[in-house]
Design a protein around this motif. Structure first.
Motif, PDB file in Angstrom:
ATOM      1  N   ARG A  48     -10.244   1.623  -0.366  1.00  0.00           N
ATOM      2  CA  ARG A  48     -10.328   2.972   0.220  1.00  0.00           C
ATOM      3  C   ARG A  48      -9.241   3.896  -0.318  1.00  0.00           C
ATOM      4  O   ARG A  48      -9.400   5.114  -0.289  1.00  0.00           O
ATOM      5  CB  ARG A  48     -10.242   2.869   1.747  1.00  0.00           C
ATOM      6  CG  ARG A  48     -11.392   2.077   2.355  1.00  0.00           C
ATOM      7  CD  ARG A  48     -11.312   2.025   3.875  1.00  0.00           C
ATOM      8  NE  ARG A  48     -12.296   1.087   4.391  1.00  0.00           N
ATOM      9  CZ  ARG A  48     -12.009  -0.094   4.934  1.00  0.00           C
ATOM     10  NH1 ARG A  48     -10.732  -0.460   5.053  1.00  0.00           N
ATOM     11  NH2 ARG A  48     -12.960  -0.888   5.369  1.00  0.00           N
ATOM     12  N   GLU A  49      -8.168   3.297  -0.811  1.00  0.00           N
ATOM     13  CA  GLU A  49      -7.108   4.090  -1.454  1.00  0.00           C
ATOM     14  C   GLU A  49      -7.375   4.284  -2.943  1.00  0.00           C
ATOM     15  O   GLU A  49      -6.543   4.831  -3.663  1.00  0.00           O
ATOM     16  CB  GLU A  49      -5.746   3.407  -1.267  1.00  0.00           C
ATOM     17  CG  GLU A  49      -5.288   3.276   0.173  1.00  0.00           C
ATOM     18  CD  GLU A  49      -4.959   4.613   0.820  1.00  0.00           C
ATOM     19  OE1 GLU A  49      -4.793   5.623   0.077  1.00  0.00           O
ATOM     20  OE2 GLU A  49      -4.863   4.659   2.062  1.00  0.00           O
ATOM     21  N   HIS A  50      -8.559   3.839  -3.423  1.00  0.00           N
ATOM     22  CA  HIS A  50      -9.001   4.016  -4.822  1.00  0.00           C
ATOM     23  C   HIS A  50      -8.100   3.269  -5.811  1.00  0.00           C
ATOM     24  O   HIS A  50      -7.865   3.736  -6.920  1.00  0.00           O
ATOM     25  CB  HIS A  50      -9.070   5.500  -5.190  1.00  0.00           C
ATOM     26  CG  HIS A  50      -9.823   6.337  -4.198  1.00  0.00           C
ATOM     27  ND1 HIS A  50     -11.167   6.157  -3.955  1.00  0.00           N
ATOM     28  CD2 HIS A  50      -9.413   7.335  -3.368  1.00  0.00           C
ATOM     29  CE1 HIS A  50     -11.564   7.025  -3.024  1.00  0.00           C
ATOM     30  NE2 HIS A  50     -10.518   7.740  -2.645  1.00  0.00           N
ATOM     31  N   ILE A  78       0.839  -1.210   0.000  1.00  0.00           N
ATOM     32  CA  ILE A  78       0.000   0.000   0.000  1.00  0.00           C
ATOM     33  C   ILE A  78       0.869   1.253   0.000  1.00  0.00           C
ATOM     34  O   ILE A  78       0.602   2.212  -0.741  1.00  0.00           O
ATOM     35  CB  ILE A  78      -0.960  -0.012   1.203  1.00  0.00           C
ATOM     36  CG1 ILE A  78      -2.048  -1.075   0.990  1.00  0.00           C
ATOM     37  CG2 ILE A  78      -1.596   1.368   1.403  1.00  0.00           C
ATOM     38  CD1 ILE A  78      -3.062  -1.157   2.102  1.00  0.00           C
ATOM     39  N   SER A  79       1.918   1.261   0.796  1.00  0.00           N
ATOM     40  CA  SER A  79       2.827   2.415   0.820  1.00  0.00           C
ATOM     41  C   SER A  79       3.472   2.624  -0.548  1.00  0.00           C
ATOM     42  O   SER A  79       3.596   3.757  -1.027  1.00  0.00           O
ATOM     43  CB  SER A  79       3.899   2.216   1.890  1.00  0.00           C
ATOM     44  OG  SER A  79       3.332   2.164   3.186  1.00  0.00           O
ATOM     45  N   LYS A 134       0.996   4.143  -2.996  1.00  0.00           N
ATOM     46  CA  LYS A 134       0.750   5.566  -2.727  1.00  0.00           C
ATOM     47  C   LYS A 134       1.950   6.415  -3.116  1.00  0.00           C
ATOM     48  O   LYS A 134       1.801   7.483  -3.714  1.00  0.00           O
ATOM     49  CB  LYS A 134       0.403   5.759  -1.249  1.00  0.00           C
ATOM     50  CG  LYS A 134      -0.927   5.114  -0.854  1.00  0.00           C
ATOM     51  CD  LYS A 134      -1.142   5.097   0.647  1.00  0.00           C
ATOM     52  CE  LYS A 134      -1.320   6.482   1.211  1.00  0.00           C
ATOM     53  NZ  LYS A 134      -1.668   6.442   2.654  1.00  0.00           N
ATOM     54  N   ARG A 151      -8.778  -2.052   2.311  1.00  0.00           N
ATOM     55  CA  ARG A 151      -7.920  -0.863   2.441  1.00  0.00           C
ATOM     56  C   ARG A 151      -7.500  -0.353   1.057  1.00  0.00           C
ATOM     57  O   ARG A 151      -7.471   0.857   0.814  1.00  0.00           O
ATOM     58  CB  ARG A 151      -6.683  -1.193   3.275  1.00  0.00           C
ATOM     59  CG  ARG A 151      -6.948  -1.346   4.769  1.00  0.00           C
ATOM     60  CD  ARG A 151      -5.684  -1.794   5.481  1.00  0.00           C
ATOM     61  NE  ARG A 151      -4.596  -0.843   5.322  1.00  0.00           N
ATOM     62  CZ  ARG A 151      -3.322  -1.130   5.575  1.00  0.00           C
ATOM     63  NH1 ARG A 151      -2.976  -2.368   5.961  1.00  0.00           N
ATOM     64  NH2 ARG A 151      -2.393  -0.212   5.428  1.00  0.00           N
ATOM     65  N   THR A 178      -2.286   3.091  -9.557  1.00  0.00           N
ATOM     66  CA  THR A 178      -3.744   3.106  -9.402  1.00  0.00           C
ATOM     67  C   THR A 178      -4.380   1.776  -9.771  1.00  0.00           C
ATOM     68  O   THR A 178      -5.577   1.585  -9.574  1.00  0.00           O
ATOM     69  CB  THR A 178      -4.362   4.219 -10.266  1.00  0.00           C
ATOM     70  OG1 THR A 178      -3.977   4.012 -11.640  1.00  0.00           O
ATOM     71  CG2 THR A 178      -3.895   5.593  -9.806  1.00  0.00           C
TER      72      THR A 178
END
Length: 346
Positions: free
Chosen positions: A193-195, A150-151, A154, A190, A159
């Motif tokens: 939620r981060e699209h 996830i990090s 981001k 999660r 995406t």
């Protein structure tokens, strides 16, 4: 008066602090019905045609060696370059991360080369290259790896995340135990939620359905099943030949059509990708193989009448690969029936 843990005297105050933080968070998250209509909610952008949206979780599953990685990499290339994927429209370019847990690096290298021009928008993490460089083995049930992915997404603005495949990237998890899936599900939520659009590739079981607990299907927006058309007894050695059928569709107003795909190598540096609408008999076989056996249910999935499905079933029975028991259908043992050839509508 509440008890105080003698081994951890500060625990009571810690619990109180956490409870207070949650109370404050929940109060901020309240949305009353009277204000819901006026809430400015940004629509999720479409990513692929009308069936894949930003933040979706989708599955592609198939038997071993049928072509699910070919389709996964084609989707990755299409999204990275903004190029339509067969008949499916791609609206924008995306930054795609493809995590591979099974393929030899040479195969990934060759497939990437023949599927399109190199692009900075498509990045691979191959299990073997990662091990050679770091000595690490990926396991998506590891919370630290989940957080790291996830990090990474981001920080580098990925995406789209393609995970190939569930069996090789997840260990220590019993596919058939619902409770074990809880090690993965919160992480996938999660990512939503981060699209981040997640495409999870998985294997089919012996019955033709997606292997393991059905709980993993609950949060998915769409599921694509691949199966062998069985009208080509000599499948391509290096390419792939399969039919794609949506067994779940939450987004599109109408169920997307089933398609027959051919990936045919044209030398060492090119592959020809062809697609066409699948024949009705192929769709019938796929639905029955995936567990949709009732005539009325098949009719609903195909958007046709039950009478039409009944006529198809009789043609399949005559061809030797379908067994009819009342209003339910069953695939006969492959060794008992020859491959059928495509035919026009009954």
């Amino acid at each position: 008066m509440q008890d105080i843990d003698p081994l951890d005297p500060g625990r009571h105050s810690k619990d109180d602090d956490q409870n207070k933080e949650w109370q404050e968070a929940l109060a901020k998250g309240l949305t009353r019905s009277s204000g819901l209509n006026h809430l400015a909610i940004k629509p999720r952008p479409k990513v692929i045609d009308c069936w894949a949206y930003q933040g979706d979780l989708g599955f592609i599953f198939a038997p071993r060696g049928l072509g699910k990685t070919w389709l996964g990499m084609l989707i990755a290339h299409g999204l990275a370059t903004g190029t339509d994927i067969g008949p499916w429209k791609v609206y924008h370019q995306h930054n795609v991360l493809y995590i591979d847990g099974e393929m030899p690096p040479s195969d990934i290298q060759w497939r990437d080369k023949v599927l399109g021009e190199p692009t900075p928008n498509l990045t691979y993490i191959n299990h073997e290259i990662l091990f050679e460089r770091t000595g690490r083995i990926m396991n998506l049930a590891d919370y630290s790896l989940q957080n790291a992915i996830i990090s990474l997404c981001k920080e580098q603005n990925f995406t789209v995340l393609v995970l190939d495949n569930l069996s090789t990237l997840v260990s220590g998890v019993d596919e058939n135990k619902t409770i074990d899936w809880e090690k993965i599900l919160p992480w996938l939520l999660r990512l939503r939620r981060e699209h981040i659009l997640v495409v999870f590739i998985h294997h089919a079981g012996r019955g033709g359905q997606m292997r393991g607990s059905s709980k993993r299907e609950d949060p998915s927006a769409w599921i694509i099943s691949l199966h062998d058309p069985r009208n080509d007894p000599e499948a391509e050695t290096l390419g792939a030949h399969f039919i794609s059928t949506f067994t779940k569709n939450r987004n599109a107003p109408e169920k997307p059509k089933s398609l027959e795909w051919n990936f045919t190598p044209m030398g060492d540096n090119e592959i020809l990708v062809r697609f066409e609408l699948s024949q009705p008999l192929d769709v019938l076989r796929e639905l029955v193989s995936s567990g949709v056996t009732q005539c009325t249910e098949i009719a609903e999935e195909m958007s046709v009448t039950a009478g039409y499905v009944s006529r198809l079933a009789k043609k399949a029975e005559a061809a030797g690969w379908l067994e009819i028991k009342g209003r339910k259908y069953f695939i006969k043992n492959h060794s008992d029936s020859p491959p059928f050839s495509q035919s026009n509508d009954p």
